[in-house]
Motif scaffolding. Structure first.
Motif, PDB file in Angstrom:
ATOM      1  N   VAL A   1      32.328  30.847  40.433  1.00 24.97           N
ATOM      2  CA  VAL A   1      33.042  29.676  40.933  1.00 24.97           C
ATOM      3  C   VAL A   1      34.199  29.356  39.995  1.00 24.97           C
ATOM      4  CG1 VAL A   1      31.478  28.036  39.781  1.00 24.97           C
ATOM      5  CG2 VAL A   1      32.769  27.296  41.771  1.00 24.97           C
ATOM      6  N   ALA A   2      35.327  28.965  40.571  1.00 23.95           N
ATOM      7  CA  ALA A   2      36.492  28.555  39.790  1.00 23.95           C
ATOM      8  C   ALA A   2      37.107  27.329  40.442  1.00 23.95           C
ATOM      9  CB  ALA A   2      37.524  29.680  39.714  1.00 23.95           C
ATOM     10  N   LEU A   3      37.732  26.488  39.647  1.00 26.43           N
ATOM     11  CA  LEU A   3      38.409  25.293  40.144  1.00 26.43           C
ATOM     12  C   LEU A   3      39.724  25.148  39.419  1.00 26.43           C
ATOM     13  CD1 LEU A   3      38.260  22.562  41.804  1.00 26.43           C
ATOM     14  CD2 LEU A   3      37.427  21.550  39.673  1.00 26.43           C
ATOM     15  N   ILE A   4      40.781  25.012  40.192  1.00 27.81           N
ATOM     16  CA  ILE A   4      42.113  24.789  39.637  1.00 27.81           C
ATOM     17  C   ILE A   4      42.645  23.468  40.173  1.00 27.81           C
ATOM     18  CG2 ILE A   4      43.210  26.156  41.455  1.00 27.81           C
ATOM     19  CD1 ILE A   4      45.251  27.023  39.277  1.00 27.81           C
ATOM     20  N   THR A   5      43.443  22.778  39.359  1.00 22.29           N
ATOM     21  CA  THR A   5      44.050  21.524  39.785  1.00 22.29           C
ATOM     22  C   THR A   5      45.552  21.714  39.986  1.00 22.29           C
ATOM     23  OG1 THR A   5      44.653  20.657  37.613  1.00 22.29           O
ATOM     24  CG2 THR A   5      42.369  20.282  38.352  1.00 22.29           C
ATOM     25  N   GLN A   6      46.129  20.871  40.818  1.00 21.23           N
ATOM     26  CA  GLN A   6      47.578  20.935  41.024  1.00 21.23           C
ATOM     27  C   GLN A   6      48.342  20.576  39.757  1.00 21.23           C
ATOM     28  OE1 GLN A   6      48.385  18.483  44.471  1.00 21.23           O
ATOM     29  NE2 GLN A   6      48.083  20.202  45.854  1.00 21.23           N
TER      30      GLN A   6
ATOM     31  N   ALA B   1      38.607  38.610  39.137  1.00 19.25           N
ATOM     32  CA  ALA B   1      39.019  38.338  40.512  1.00 19.25           C
ATOM     33  C   ALA B   1      39.193  36.838  40.749  1.00 19.25           C
ATOM     34  CB  ALA B   1      38.009  38.926  41.489  1.00 19.25           C
ATOM     35  N   LEU B   2      38.272  36.020  40.233  1.00 18.54           N
ATOM     36  CA  LEU B   2      38.400  34.567  40.368  1.00 18.54           C
ATOM     37  C   LEU B   2      39.652  34.065  39.662  1.00 18.54           C
ATOM     38  CD1 LEU B   2      34.748  33.291  39.820  1.00 18.54           C
ATOM     39  CD2 LEU B   2      36.176  32.853  41.834  1.00 18.54           C
ATOM     40  N   LEU B   3      39.875  34.534  38.450  1.00 21.35           N
ATOM     41  CA  LEU B   3      41.035  34.104  37.683  1.00 21.35           C
ATOM     42  C   LEU B   3      42.327  34.502  38.396  1.00 21.35           C
ATOM     43  CD1 LEU B   3      42.032  32.742  35.099  1.00 21.35           C
ATOM     44  CD2 LEU B   3      41.905  34.976  33.972  1.00 21.35           C
ATOM     45  N   GLY B   4      42.388  35.713  38.912  1.00 24.59           N
ATOM     46  CA  GLY B   4      43.573  36.158  39.642  1.00 24.59           C
ATOM     47  C   GLY B   4      43.849  35.304  40.866  1.00 24.59           C
ATOM     48  N   ALA B   5      42.795  34.953  41.602  1.00 21.33           N
ATOM     49  CA  ALA B   5      42.966  34.112  42.795  1.00 21.33           C
ATOM     50  C   ALA B   5      43.391  32.696  42.410  1.00 21.33           C
ATOM     51  CB  ALA B   5      41.673  34.086  43.603  1.00 21.33           C
ATOM     52  N   ALA B   6      42.837  32.163  41.315  1.00 21.84           N
ATOM     53  CA  ALA B   6      43.232  30.834  40.849  1.00 21.84           C
ATOM     54  C   ALA B   6      44.696  30.827  40.414  1.00 21.84           C
ATOM     55  CB  ALA B   6      42.326  30.385  39.703  1.00 21.84           C
ATOM     56  N   GLU B   7      45.112  31.870  39.697  1.00 15.06           N
ATOM     57  CA  GLU B   7      46.513  31.962  39.278  1.00 15.06           C
ATOM     58  C   GLU B   7      47.433  32.076  40.492  1.00 15.06           C
ATOM     59  OE1 GLU B   7      46.706  35.259  36.559  1.00 15.06           O
ATOM     60  OE2 GLU B   7      45.758  34.119  34.939  1.00 15.06           O
ATOM     61  N   ALA B   8      47.025  32.830  41.502  1.00 11.35           N
ATOM     62  CA  ALA B   8      47.836  32.962  42.719  1.00 11.35           C
ATOM     63  C   ALA B   8      48.011  31.604  43.397  1.00 11.35           C
ATOM     64  CB  ALA B   8      47.204  33.969  43.676  1.00 11.35           C
ATOM     65  N   LYS B   9      46.938  30.810  43.454  1.00 15.65           N
ATOM     66  CA  LYS B   9      47.028  29.473  44.051  1.00 15.65           C
ATOM     67  C   LYS B   9      47.947  28.590  43.227  1.00 15.65           C
ATOM     68  CE  LYS B   9      46.029  26.333  47.060  1.00 15.65           C
ATOM     69  NZ  LYS B   9      46.456  26.463  48.451  1.00 15.65           N
ATOM     70  N   ALA B  10      47.855  28.677  41.914  1.00 16.19           N
ATOM     71  CA  ALA B  10      48.732  27.881  41.045  1.00 16.19           C
ATOM     72  C   ALA B  10      50.197  28.242  41.295  1.00 16.19           C
ATOM     73  CB  ALA B  10      48.365  28.104  39.581  1.00 16.19           C
ATOM     74  N   ARG B  11      50.494  29.518  41.407  1.00 14.07           N
ATOM     75  CA  ARG B  11      51.870  29.942  41.700  1.00 14.07           C
ATOM     76  C   ARG B  11      52.319  29.406  43.061  1.00 14.07           C
ATOM     77  NH1 ARG B  11      49.766  34.770  39.370  1.00 14.07           N
ATOM     78  NH2 ARG B  11      50.760  35.193  37.369  1.00 14.07           N
ATOM     79  N   GLU B  12      51.418  29.461  44.044  1.00 14.66           N
ATOM     80  CA  GLU B  12      51.724  28.939  45.381  1.00 14.66           C
ATOM     81  C   GLU B  12      52.087  27.459  45.303  1.00 14.66           C
ATOM     82  OE1 GLU B  12      48.956  27.877  49.168  1.00 14.66           O
ATOM     83  OE2 GLU B  12      48.748  29.931  48.413  1.00 14.66           O
ATOM     84  N   TRP B  13      51.412  26.710  44.445  1.00 13.90           N
ATOM     85  CA  TRP B  13      51.699  25.292  44.254  1.00 13.90           C
ATOM     86  C   TRP B  13      52.946  25.060  43.401  1.00 13.90           C
ATOM     87  CZ3 TRP B  13      46.068  23.657  42.741  1.00 13.90           C
ATOM     88  CH2 TRP B  13      45.336  23.333  43.896  1.00 13.90           C
ATOM     89  N   GLY B  14      53.495  26.095  42.798  1.00  8.99           N
ATOM     90  CA  GLY B  14      54.655  25.937  41.929  1.00  8.99           C
ATOM     91  C   GLY B  14      54.314  25.595  40.492  1.00  8.99           C
ATOM     92  N   VAL B  15      53.067  25.806  40.099  1.00  7.48           N
ATOM     93  CA  VAL B  15      52.646  25.559  38.719  1.00  7.48           C
ATOM     94  C   VAL B  15      53.204  26.681  37.854  1.00  7.48           C
ATOM     95  CG1 VAL B  15      50.645  25.446  37.171  1.00  7.48           C
ATOM     96  CG2 VAL B  15      50.563  24.312  39.409  1.00  7.48           C
ATOM     97  N   GLY B  16      53.932  26.324  36.794  1.00  8.62           N
ATOM     98  CA  GLY B  16      54.535  27.329  35.925  1.00  8.62           C
ATOM     99  C   GLY B  16      53.676  27.725  34.751  1.00  8.62           C
ATOM    100  N   VAL B  17      52.815  26.800  34.296  1.00 11.05           N
ATOM    101  CA  VAL B  17      51.954  27.057  33.150  1.00 11.05           C
ATOM    102  C   VAL B  17      50.544  26.614  33.509  1.00 11.05           C
ATOM    103  CG1 VAL B  17      51.457  26.468  30.734  1.00 11.05           C
ATOM    104  CG2 VAL B  17      53.818  26.775  31.476  1.00 11.05           C
TER     105      VAL B  17
END
Length: 175
Positions: A74-79, A100-116
């Motif tokens: 399980v992974a959780l990322i915030t905007q 795989a979880l980390l890669g998917a979380a990073e992809a979602k962050a990029r989709e949201w425009g998160v730079g760091v």
């Protein structure tokens, strides 16, 4: 077999809670040192109801990993650019689930425009994040009173180019 990564659903909450609790209990002994007060603080909010609340918050995105039909991560990322959770069952570690979880979380962050992306890591997870391009910015204390490592990664950088090793992340603009 590669894990299946997908958005979490409310029905996943009991199994996700089991992943969180088992990973903390079995894989993070160097952090909690079997101290019951530390464990009580750390595990206190790891309930199915709280997991549903986390996944339901509009500023959060929770992912789960399945292998052979069982929920194993399980992974959780915030905007706001924080990786708040990234836990894998002990028997599923070192098999590509966390990656795989980390890669998917990073992809979602990029989709949201998160730079760091930033996170607090356990002792057990520090090497994992370093291997995946995160820069160690030093030690901190979690809200549970545990010492942790602070990591960050610039997401718009080329893979492996997270920054200068040892450089501390600071969002200030001064020189």
């Amino acid at each position: 077999m590669s894990p299946v990564i997908r958005p979490a659903a409310p029905d996943d909450a009991p199994a996700a809670c089991t992943v969180l609790r088992r990973s903390i209990l079995e894989s993070c002994a160097a952090d909690h040192r079997h101290d019951q007060a530390r464990l009580d603080a750390w595990l206190g909010n790891k309930t199915p109801a709280q997991v549903v609340a986390w996944m339901s918050a509009p500023a959060n995105h929770m992912l789960v990993a399945e292998r052979d039909g069982a929920l194993v991560g399980v992974a959780l990322i915030t905007q706001g650019g924080k990786l708040s959770l990234c836990y894998v069952l002990p028997e599923a570690q070192h098999c590509g689930v966390g990656k795989a979880l980390l890669g998917a979380a990073e992809a979602k962050a990029r989709e949201w425009g998160v730079g760091v992306l930033r996170l607090h890591s356990t002792t057990a997870g520090s090497g994992f994040y370093a291997r995946h391009g995160y820069v160690n910015a030093g030690k901190d204390k979690t809200c549970y009173g545990l010492e942790c490592e602070v990591f960050w990664k610039k997401l718009d950088a080329e893979p492996g180019a997270a920054g200068t090793p040892g450089k501390r992340f600071c969002n200030c603009t001064g020189s």
